[in-house]
Design a protein around this motif. Structure first.
Motif, PDB file in Angstrom:
ATOM      1  N   VAL A 771       0.881  -1.167   0.000  1.00  0.00           N
ATOM      2  CA  VAL A 771       0.000   0.000   0.000  1.00  0.00           C
ATOM      3  C   VAL A 771       0.915   1.211   0.000  1.00  0.00           C
ATOM      4  CG1 VAL A 771      -1.866   1.204   1.170  1.00  0.00           C
ATOM      5  CG2 VAL A 771      -1.646  -1.279   1.416  1.00  0.00           C
ATOM      6  N   GLY A 772       1.079   1.821  -1.138  1.00  0.00           N
ATOM      7  CA  GLY A 772       2.000   2.951  -1.264  1.00  0.00           C
ATOM      8  C   GLY A 772       3.405   2.488  -0.921  1.00  0.00           C
ATOM      9  N   ASP A 773       4.044   3.157   0.025  1.00  0.00           N
ATOM     10  CA  ASP A 773       5.399   2.789   0.425  1.00  0.00           C
ATOM     11  C   ASP A 773       5.407   1.622   1.402  1.00  0.00           C
ATOM     12  OD1 ASP A 773       6.691   4.614  -1.062  1.00  0.00           O
ATOM     13  OD2 ASP A 773       6.757   6.151   0.505  1.00  0.00           O
ATOM     14  N   PHE A 774       4.247   1.239   1.831  1.00  0.00           N
ATOM     15  CA  PHE A 774       4.169   0.237   2.883  1.00  0.00           C
ATOM     16  C   PHE A 774       3.890  -1.134   2.264  1.00  0.00           C
ATOM     17  CE2 PHE A 774       1.668  -2.095   6.101  1.00  0.00           C
ATOM     18  CZ  PHE A 774       2.639  -2.137   7.097  1.00  0.00           C
ATOM     19  N   SER A 775       4.787  -2.040   2.493  1.00  0.00           N
ATOM     20  CA  SER A 775       4.522  -3.388   2.016  1.00  0.00           C
ATOM     21  C   SER A 775       4.523  -4.330   3.214  1.00  0.00           C
ATOM     22  CB  SER A 775       5.578  -3.817   0.998  1.00  0.00           C
ATOM     23  OG  SER A 775       6.840  -3.814   1.615  1.00  0.00           O
ATOM     24  N   TYR A 776       3.767  -5.367   3.102  1.00  0.00           N
ATOM     25  CA  TYR A 776       3.714  -6.284   4.229  1.00  0.00           C
ATOM     26  C   TYR A 776       3.386  -7.680   3.721  1.00  0.00           C
ATOM     27  CZ  TYR A 776      -1.370  -6.098   3.785  1.00  0.00           C
ATOM     28  OH  TYR A 776      -2.630  -6.199   3.307  1.00  0.00           O
ATOM     29  N   SER A 777       3.654  -8.632   4.545  1.00  0.00           N
ATOM     30  CA  SER A 777       3.286  -9.997   4.200  1.00  0.00           C
ATOM     31  C   SER A 777       3.013 -10.797   5.465  1.00  0.00           C
ATOM     32  CB  SER A 777       4.400 -10.672   3.389  1.00  0.00           C
ATOM     33  OG  SER A 777       5.472 -11.003   4.237  1.00  0.00           O
ATOM     34  N   VAL A 778       2.201 -11.778   5.305  1.00  0.00           N
ATOM     35  CA  VAL A 778       1.929 -12.716   6.392  1.00  0.00           C
ATOM     36  C   VAL A 778       2.071 -14.104   5.797  1.00  0.00           C
ATOM     37  CG1 VAL A 778       0.282 -13.518   8.093  1.00  0.00           C
ATOM     38  CG2 VAL A 778       0.178 -11.160   7.307  1.00  0.00           C
ATOM     39  N   ARG A 779       2.873 -14.933   6.431  1.00  0.00           N
ATOM     40  CA  ARG A 779       2.983 -16.316   5.967  1.00  0.00           C
ATOM     41  C   ARG A 779       2.749 -17.221   7.151  1.00  0.00           C
ATOM     42  NH1 ARG A 779       8.246 -17.978   4.197  1.00  0.00           N
ATOM     43  NH2 ARG A 779       9.099 -16.151   5.221  1.00  0.00           N
ATOM     44  N   GLY A 780       1.896 -18.162   6.960  1.00  0.00           N
ATOM     45  CA  GLY A 780       1.643 -19.075   8.058  1.00  0.00           C
ATOM     46  C   GLY A 780       1.650 -20.502   7.553  1.00  0.00           C
ATOM     47  N   ASN A 781       1.957 -21.418   8.453  1.00  0.00           N
ATOM     48  CA  ASN A 781       1.865 -22.816   8.052  1.00  0.00           C
ATOM     49  C   ASN A 781       1.467 -23.643   9.243  1.00  0.00           C
ATOM     50  OD1 ASN A 781       4.323 -24.130   9.384  1.00  0.00           O
ATOM     51  ND2 ASN A 781       5.198 -22.332   8.374  1.00  0.00           N
ATOM     52  N   LEU A 868       5.455 -12.603  10.057  1.00  0.00           N
ATOM     53  CA  LEU A 868       4.900 -11.337   9.587  1.00  0.00           C
ATOM     54  C   LEU A 868       6.067 -10.466   9.166  1.00  0.00           C
ATOM     55  CD1 LEU A 868       2.782 -10.597  12.791  1.00  0.00           C
ATOM     56  CD2 LEU A 868       1.972 -11.724  10.739  1.00  0.00           C
ATOM     57  N   THR A 869       5.942  -9.832   8.038  1.00  0.00           N
ATOM     58  CA  THR A 869       6.968  -8.862   7.679  1.00  0.00           C
ATOM     59  C   THR A 869       6.266  -7.583   7.260  1.00  0.00           C
ATOM     60  OG1 THR A 869       7.026  -9.410   5.329  1.00  0.00           O
ATOM     61  CG2 THR A 869       8.465 -10.683   6.766  1.00  0.00           C
ATOM     62  N   ALA A 870       6.942  -6.498   7.475  1.00  0.00           N
ATOM     63  CA  ALA A 870       6.402  -5.215   7.049  1.00  0.00           C
ATOM     64  C   ALA A 870       7.577  -4.324   6.710  1.00  0.00           C
ATOM     65  CB  ALA A 870       5.573  -4.598   8.165  1.00  0.00           C
ATOM     66  N   ALA A 871       7.422  -3.489   5.725  1.00  0.00           N
ATOM     67  CA  ALA A 871       8.503  -2.577   5.369  1.00  0.00           C
ATOM     68  C   ALA A 871       7.894  -1.243   4.972  1.00  0.00           C
ATOM     69  CB  ALA A 871       9.318  -3.153   4.219  1.00  0.00           C
ATOM     70  N   TRP A 872       8.541  -0.209   5.419  1.00  0.00           N
ATOM     71  CA  TRP A 872       8.087   1.138   5.064  1.00  0.00           C
ATOM     72  C   TRP A 872       9.327   1.988   4.871  1.00  0.00           C
ATOM     73  CZ3 TRP A 872       8.229   5.885   7.883  1.00  0.00           C
ATOM     74  CH2 TRP A 872       7.511   6.931   7.235  1.00  0.00           C
TER      75      TRP A 872
END
Lengths: 1021, 523
Positions: A771-781, A868-872
């Motif tokens: 979302v704009g400059d903000f990227s994120y991800s969630v990975r679960g197993n 969880l990862t997030a980057a801004w």
């Protein structure tokens, strides 16, 4: 086709050897331009005149210029981007490269080849560098934990240098369920020496069809490790640094001085008079504080890498220094590793290369995981009334007596004596004595690598010849210092032992891969052979003190076998053992229109004589798998807007395991037995008896597995989903120590006598968005597991596994999970007596073996992980947690025959029966039948846990700042690793276990995990 | 070019054929196939050494079972529950799953297997090989003797079993006795067993002699109440004069200094050899003696005794007061044999040994075994925890032969001989000779002379005395604090019952072997 390739070969050869003048003879045209991608100019992209070695690399602005033959084709390429071709007309050619449509055509490494991810029909999990880098893990196995479904990591010991155990899809064997590791094509039994920073990817071949190409050794899954290679482009220098502070993660509650006195007097274990007369009235030692400290770990990694169209290299050097949490340097692990990888296209039809990992390590360890001498258990068992040290002028009675009797009491470095408890005696001493009375060092080196050539005689065919090797050496030495732990544990004289071993392993593998596409039909085939041989050679020597020290002087500079005292009892041992294996294998695959795919493979393996008799040595391991990409069907068209990819796949295959076979178990030959003196003096006759009763029918242990899976990508590939169901049956488990009856007399050879079933679901789900400059991800197993022994030879009721002080507590038995806990069912405390009561399951009226039953097992119902990862802008955040649910732990810290030991407060003290508390749920101190209580479900705890393994915040400095200091990337981060654990287990660590097969979930004082505060930086030039 | 490719490809795959023989890795330390072994005297002796090694390995369970079942001792140990299997035997609370009961049973068959290997595979065509075969027969009988007397109608394994025979059913007690007599008679009649040259011929006595086989046969006759046969063959042993009662310090008889004495009939050999302490031979450890020694970590030892007694022992097998009282009744409180056998707490304190303040000794009534006290000089490495003791394991001594012979004659033979034999024992014990001897005299003498020497339980059972002597066994278990004996523990059920005349067939065997019938009362 033949003529064409021959011409190309000739041309390439000429180009390599011909002087440049030859090229100039052709008509030349000049071309120039700029290469960009969506973000702007691309430095380091390559521009090549097709079919030649003539080319250029773009500069920092993405510009290039070169002369090429008229009519030639230019090829623009960059790793990770789709190459473009263009006719070389004179003038400017600007090109914009597009990133390879991500994920879709990623390749995964499979046995003896690579496969497009889209074509994969088996269950293969991938772990990428981002899951390994910048973590405080020290070995590659640990990186698998929580990152992929169906792979369970058991960190039974967290001592520096200890390797975790890896279980792929459950627990298949009564002997060993370790997966096979293959590093750059070289088979290994352990990968803990590889620095996680040097790994490009790890693939776990989980289903039988994927693993079947490794046949006889793949029954427990295969972990393929690919180390980094240089990428075409600009040279890169990276430096990664990490520093961690580690502390004991969880401090179990034990009795304090007052509680200890209460408990001991209540149970008449020790009289109050005796306690008080040997206590200063104030001491209340916390042995965890005495034994542990905040310690540090540092890691450095420097890597150099470069490459071009012809070749590439990757060089790295790593250093790890981990000082464990036990006070002082008795537990340390230092490792220096180097990776040297390079390859070169020396002919158009021949590429050669080499991969190498070099490792040197040194470690010191403390005793753990053992009811007769774990330092960690002693921390929980020492009474709180005894201080850690005494000044020499203030020794208590028991120590003075010992000193007067000439007992060797140990001192700290400052002249104080380590305390000896007047209350608690046993195989244990106090932790500091246990730490110092033995100096156990080990070290060694490993050189693992390969030399290979890829030979391409005709289009589509690649013949690979690969020599893999591993050269290892170990050195160990143990000094046992004269020491007095207590009256039962006395070592009056200095003893010493040392050993060294080398092992040389090599494999030679030759295989040919052929792949062609004809219209909508793609075929691929592979055929090959492998020969492996290993030899292991060891020499050990020991010196035992015989009425005096075994060495001439008790001084570290005398701690070598050469300085043996004349009186020392000397013993040497040594042998060289060998093993070998010969295999043939093949695989064929067919794919139609990217929609239907089918693959079949077969491997034949021959074991050596030490493993199986020659009549049964060959094993055959077939597999088939198929995939259907539903999203490619025309009927799916309307749904493609939401579901960009949907694939159904299924596989079946068989694999083997050799782990249980070695040492000529089937043989009836005569073997050496005990010696016996028939004559006066120290003269003996060597006893000789048949080694066993023999079993010429011995066979391979075989696993058969069905897997059905579904892969999907939805919502513009933001959501990825992968679901697998598998059913794995392992049969013909090798069972030794069988007794068809007690009258047999001799040693019965092992028989193939058991089957185990593992069954489960695995789900991996990922979401990533920006979302704009903000990227994120969630990975679960999440992975479920149902494990059951489905057959055991009728001659065996159940096989004992782990023992706790003479009593088997885990068993392998039909109808139960592998090595379940067996004991009495605690039926509450008798309100009248405070004694524990147990369920009389056999109705015999008294307690006997007939009342023993299933009381738990160490196998989780499900394991899970979430990242969880997030980057801004420059900031990034990673939170990673993993857990296990439904596994039990058998607490074996307190040995019932050592009543005077301190006790875990929640286990023995809280709400115990006393005359005032007759409704207590815990037996009174020193109750009758505590020996039974120790082996009852009262000692079995829910071992479910959730650990937040990592909370990391990083910051990458803006590139424009960095450019000024000639740095292309700089990131700093800090992290809390293993910091938060959620568990009801009252011991040190819910992951504790004595060993990974029969001792899963048995806590006898294993080295606990630490929590870490981590600081690190990554810099790239 | 194409040719070159073919050549290269061929070269790579050439290795693929014909290297299966690399898999034929020879087995190290292999002494060859069974059919090639057992041919020479040397090989027969090696097979016999393996048999003796097995015998050594089962000794501790053999000793534990027989002595714990008797009224000589309490189980003892560090504390209550230190060894529950042993406590259960001693207190008659054991079930069919008792590990000592199981391990002894399996161990006896392990010995029979080693004997069968020799008997079937060694051709007795040289004196050496004939002697080996005769010894193997002796040991097969020795094992069957304890099997039939302790466990009753167990399977008679008279040959090497084929896999289909592993689950053999019961035989009868009569068949087993017949088999024991047959083996012993064959061993004796083979003339392959040597006799000692004199009573002091220690070397010959390290292996089974003809007289030992005769003594064993005599014992088997006594147990079958064939008193005339027993008297006859035991007289032969006595008349051979190859064995004598030891006349040195009685309290040193069971120590390393008197290994292979003139009184030794059957001893498992131990050596003062520090090499045994290396891991290569660690299986030869003697944990048995560690169990046996006093509970030294609860004791304070001062003075001279601290220099001669070994430390680090575990305090099992503590004499009962009833045994002490029996001694006093015969010898008085200061009897020579009594004070060589047992010491009271007061006597111990006078020597400088007492219980540490606040501590107690578990399974202890304040009587310390003296004849088998663990001496530093018995320890292979004095001053270290005695994992290696070089005192031979005592299996049978001449005193037992004399008492068996006395019993046989009392029961229907020559009363004069009976009197002579028992008075030899009494004389050595420094007691006045008897004028006449009854069976009761023999029983009393034997209890004292051979207490804690693995004969009492079977004697009580065959005499029919077990119910009276062992009825209260396990009712209360004492702890000795140094000042007093407290009965700290008790059992709801205890004591010898009719079913205890035989031990149970181990539960494990009942589970494994559907052809076995459990002994009366143990179902």
């Amino acid at each position: 086709m033949k003529n064409n390739s021959t011409r190309k070969l000739l041309l390439a050869t000429l180009l390599l050897f011909a002087p440049a003048t030859l090229l100039l003879a052709q008509t030349k045209v000049k071309v120039w331009g700029q290469v960009t991608d969506a973000n702007g100019p691309m430095a380091g992209a390559s521009v090549i005149e097709n079919g030649t070695t003539n080319g250029a690399t773009t500069d920092a602005e993405g510009r290039y210029a070169l002369s090429v033959g008229e009519g030639a084709t230019l090829v623009f390429s960059f790793i990770g981007y789709v190459s473009q071709e263009m006719a070389a007309t004179p003038g400017e050619h600007n090109v914009m490269l597009a990133e390879e449509s991500t994920k879709l055509d990623d390749v995964v490494v499979v046995g003896y080849g690579v496969q497009k991810k889209s074509s994969v029909t088996g269950a293969i999990s991938q772990v990428k560098p981002e899951d390994m880098q910048n973590r405080s893990i020290t070995n590659a196995q640990a990186a698998l934990q929580g990152k992929t479904a169906g792979v369970q990591i058991i960190q039974g010991s967290s001592a520096p240098g200890a390797s975790p155990t890896v279980r792929v899809r459950g627990f298949s064997s009564n002997v060993s369920s370790n997966p096979l590791y293959v590093v750059d094509g070289v088979r290994l039994s352990d990968i803990s020496g590889i620095d996680p920073n040097d790994i490009a990817s790890m693939e776990v071949l989980k289903d039988a069809a994927s693993a079947a190409i490794y046949g006889a050794e793949a029954g427990n899954g295969v972990v393929l490790v690919t180390t980094k290679k240089g990428a075409a482009g600009k040279g890169k220098l990276t430096y990664d640094f990490q520093y961690s502070w580690q502390t004991l993660a969880n401090v179990p509650k034990v009795l304090n001085a007052e509680q200890y006195i209460d408990y001991m007097t209540e149970g008449s274990i020790l009289s109050r008079d005796f306690l008080l007369s040997n206590w200063d009235g104030a001491t209340n030692t916390s042995w965890t504080d005495v034994a542990f400290e905040t310690s540090t770990m540092q890691k450095h990694n420097v890597a150099f890498t470069n490459g071009n169209e012809q070749g590439n290299y990757y060089l790295s050097l790593s250093y790890l220094d981990n000082d464990g949490i036990v006070k002082g340097d008795a537990d340390t692990y230092k490792r220096l590793t180097a990776t040297v990888n390079g390859e070169y296209q020396i002919k158009p039809w021949l590429k050669v290369g080499s991969t190498n990992q070099l490792e040197k390590y040194d470690m010191r360890t403390v005793a753990e995981g053992n009811e007769y001498g774990s330092l960690l258990a002693s921390v929980l068992l020492m009474d709180p009334l005894t201080p850690d040290v005494y000044a020499p002028n203030n020794l208590p009675m028991n120590m003075l007596t010992a000193l007067n009797n000439g007992q060797p009491l140990l001192k700290d470095g400052k002249g104080n004596y380590y305390s000896v408890s007047p209350f608690f005696t046993g195989e244990f001493g106090q932790p500091l004595i246990m730490r110092d009375n033995n100096v156990a060092k080990s070290g060694g080196f490993n050189v693992t690598g390969s030399l290979y050539g890829d030979f391409k005689p005709v289009k589509g065919l690649v013949i690979t010849s690969r020599l893999g090797y591993r050269l290892s050496g170990t050195r160990t030495s143990t000094v046992s210092l004269p020491s007095y732990n207590n009256s039962e544990r006395i070592n009056p004289y200095l003893g010493y032992s040392a050993g060294s071993s080398t092992s040389i392993y090599y494999q030679w593998e030759n295989f040919a891969n052929y792949a062609r596409t004809f219209g909508r039909h793609s075929i691929n085939a592979m055929i090959g052979m492998s020969f492996q041989k290993s030899s292991y050679n060891y020499v050990n020597g020991s010196l035992t003190g015989n009425e005096e020290d075994a060495l001439k002087k008790n001084d570290p500079i005398f701690w070598y076998l050469n300085y043996a005292a004349a009186s020392a009892t000397k013993a040497v041992s040594g042998e060289e053992t060998e093993s070998a294996k010969l295999s043939y294998f093949g695989r064929v695959g067919y794919e139609f229109a990217g929609r239907y795919m089918i693959q079949a493979s077969l491997r034949a393996d021959a074991a050596d004589l030490a493993q199986l008799p020659s009549t049964n040595r060959w094993g055959y391991f077939p597999a088939v798998s198929a995939g259907w990409v539903i999203s490619q069907e025309s009927f799916f068209e309307p749904a493609r807007k939401y579901v960009s990819n949907l694939k159904l796949r299924a596989s079946w295959g068989q694999n083997g395991s050799l782990a249980a076979l070695s040492g000529y178990l089937y043989s009836t030959d005569m073997a050496l037995d005990r010696i016996y003196p028939f004559f006066p003096g120290n003269n003996y006759i060597q006893g000789t008896a048949p080694s066993s009763m023999g079993n010429p029918e011995l066979r391979w242990e075989t696993s058969e597995q069905i897997d059905i899976g579904l892969d999907a990508r939805l919502f513009n590939d933001r959501l990825t989903l992968s679901v697998d169901w598998y059913d794995k049956k392992t049969k013909d488990l090798l069972v030794s120590g069988t007794t068809p009856s007690l009258i047999v007399g001799g040693t019965v050879s092992p028989i193939n006598a058991g089957n185990v079933s593992n069954r489960g679901w695995e789900v991996e789900l990922g979401w990533r968005d920006r979302v704009g400059d903000f990227s994120y991800s969630v990975r679960g197993n999440i992975a479920t597991l149902k494990n059951k022994v489905t057959y055991l030879d009728p001659s065996l009721v159940r096989l004992p596994g782990e023992y706790f002080h003479n009593t088997a507590i885990t068993y392998f038995e039909k109808g139960y999970p592998i090595y379940y806990f067996r004991g009495y069912k605690f039926a509450g405390v008798d309100p009248a007596t405070g004694d524990p009561t147990f369920e009389d399951l056999d109705g015999s009226g008294d307690l006997s073996d007939g009342d023993l039953t299933y009381i738990g097992n160490a196998i989780p119902d499900f394991t899970y992980g979430i990242t969880l990862t997030a980057a801004w802008k420059g900031l990034d955040l990673t939170v990673f947690g993993t857990g296990s649910h439904g596994n039990d732990i058998f607490n074996c810290i307190n040995k019932f025959d050592r009543q005077a030991s301190n006790k875990l407060k929640e286990v023995f003290y809280d709400n115990r029966w006393t005359p005032q508390n007759t409704s207590g749920t815990v037996p009174r101190a020193n109750a009758n039948n505590m020996d039974k209580y120790q082996f009852s479900d009262a000692m079995v705890y829910d071992g479910s846990f959730f650990k937040i393994k990592q909370i990391q915040i990083g910051y990458s400095f803006p590139k424009q700042w960095l450019r000024k200091i000639y740095v292309s990337n700089l990131r700093i981060y800090c992290s809390l690793d293993d910091y938060f654990t959620f568990s009801k287990y009252p011991g040190f660590d819910p992951e504790a276990a004595t060993n990974a097969t029969a001792g899963m979930g048995i806590d006898k004082g294993s080295y606990p995990g630490s929590k870490k505060v981590v600081f690190g930086l990554n810099i790239e030039f | 070019m194409k040719m070159k490719h073919i050549l290269l490809s061929a070269l790579m795959l050439i290795f693929a054929v014909g290297c299966e023989n690399y898999l034929d890795i020879p087995k190290h330390g292999n002494m060859g196939g069974q059919d090639d072994f057992y041919k020479t005297d040397e090989e027969a002796l090696q097979a016999l050494a393996s048999l003796y090694g097995t015998w050594d390995g089962i000794y501790s369970n053999w000793f534990y079972a027989k002595n714990l079942l008797s009224d000589d001792v309490f189980a003892g140990g560090g504390n209550r529950g230190d060894n529950t299997s042993m406590e259960q035997l001693n207190e008659y609370t054991f079930g069919t799953d008792n590990t000592v009961v199981k391990d002894l049973y399996a161990g006896m068959y392990a010995l029979i297997y080693k004997a069968n290997l020799i008997i079937e595979k060694v051709e007795p065509d040289t004196p050496g090989k004939a002697r080996t075969v005769a010894e193997a027969k002796f040991f097969r009988a020795w094992a069957n003797f304890d099997l039939v007397t302790l466990y009753g109608p167990v399977p008679k394994v008279d040959h090497l079993l084929a896999p289909g025979e592993y689950r053999m059913g019961n035989s009868t007690v009569e068949q087993l006795w017949e088999f024991i007599e047959q083996d012993l008679n064959e061993a004796i009649d083979s003339d392959a067993l040597p006799s000692k040259s004199s009573a002091n011929d220690a070397e010959t006595g390290m292996r089974v002699t003809k007289e030992v086989a005769q003594a064993m046969l005599g014992k088997a006759y006594v147990f079958q109440e064939k008193y005339a046969e027993a008297a006859a063959i035991l007289d032969q042993v006595i008349d051979s004069k190859k064995y004598e009662l030891f006349k040195g310090d009685y309290d040193m008889l069971l120590h390393s200094a008197n290994n292979n004495s003139c009184e030794a009939m059957l001893e498992i050999q131990k050596r003062k050899d520090p090499e045994q302490m290396s891991w290569a031979h660690y299986e030869n450890n003697t944990m048995f003696y560690l169990m046996y020694g006093w509970r030294s970590d609860r004791l304070e030892m001062t003075g001279n005794i601290a220099k001669v007694i070994e430390n680090g022992t575990w305090g099992f097998f503590n004499p009962r007061k009833s045994l002490y009282d029996a001694f006093v009744a015969m010898e008085g409180a200061n009897g020579y044999r009594l004070s060589s056998t047992i010491r009271t707490a007061d006597q111990m304190e006078a020597l400088g040994v007492k219980v540490q303040p606040g501590q107690y000794l578990s399974g202890h009534e304040g009587y310390f075994i003296w004849k088998t006290r663990l001496l530093q000089e018995d320890n292979v490495s004095p001053g270290t925890q005695p994992w290696f003791v070089w005192t031979n394991y005592r299996v049978m001594r001449y005193a037992e032969v004399l008492l068996l012979a006395a019993e046989a004659h009392v029961q229907g033979g020559d009363a004069t001989k009976a009197l002579n034999y028992i008075n030899q024992i009494r004389d050595r014990a420094r007691l006045a000779p008897l004028g006449a001897v009854t069976l009761d005299d023999v029983k009393k003498e034997k209890r004292l002379e051979l207490c804690l020497e693995s004969v009492r339980f079977q004697d009580l059972v065959r005499w029919g005395d077990a119910e009276s002597f062992l009825a209260e066994q396990g009712k209360q278990i004492p702890a000795f604090t140094g000042a007093e004996t407290k009965y700290m523990w008790s059992n709801p059920t205890y004591g010898f019952k009719a079913k205890h005349k035989l031990l149970p067939i181990p539960r494990k065997e009942m589970e494994l072997n559907p052809n076995m019938k459990q002994n009366e009362g143990w179902q």
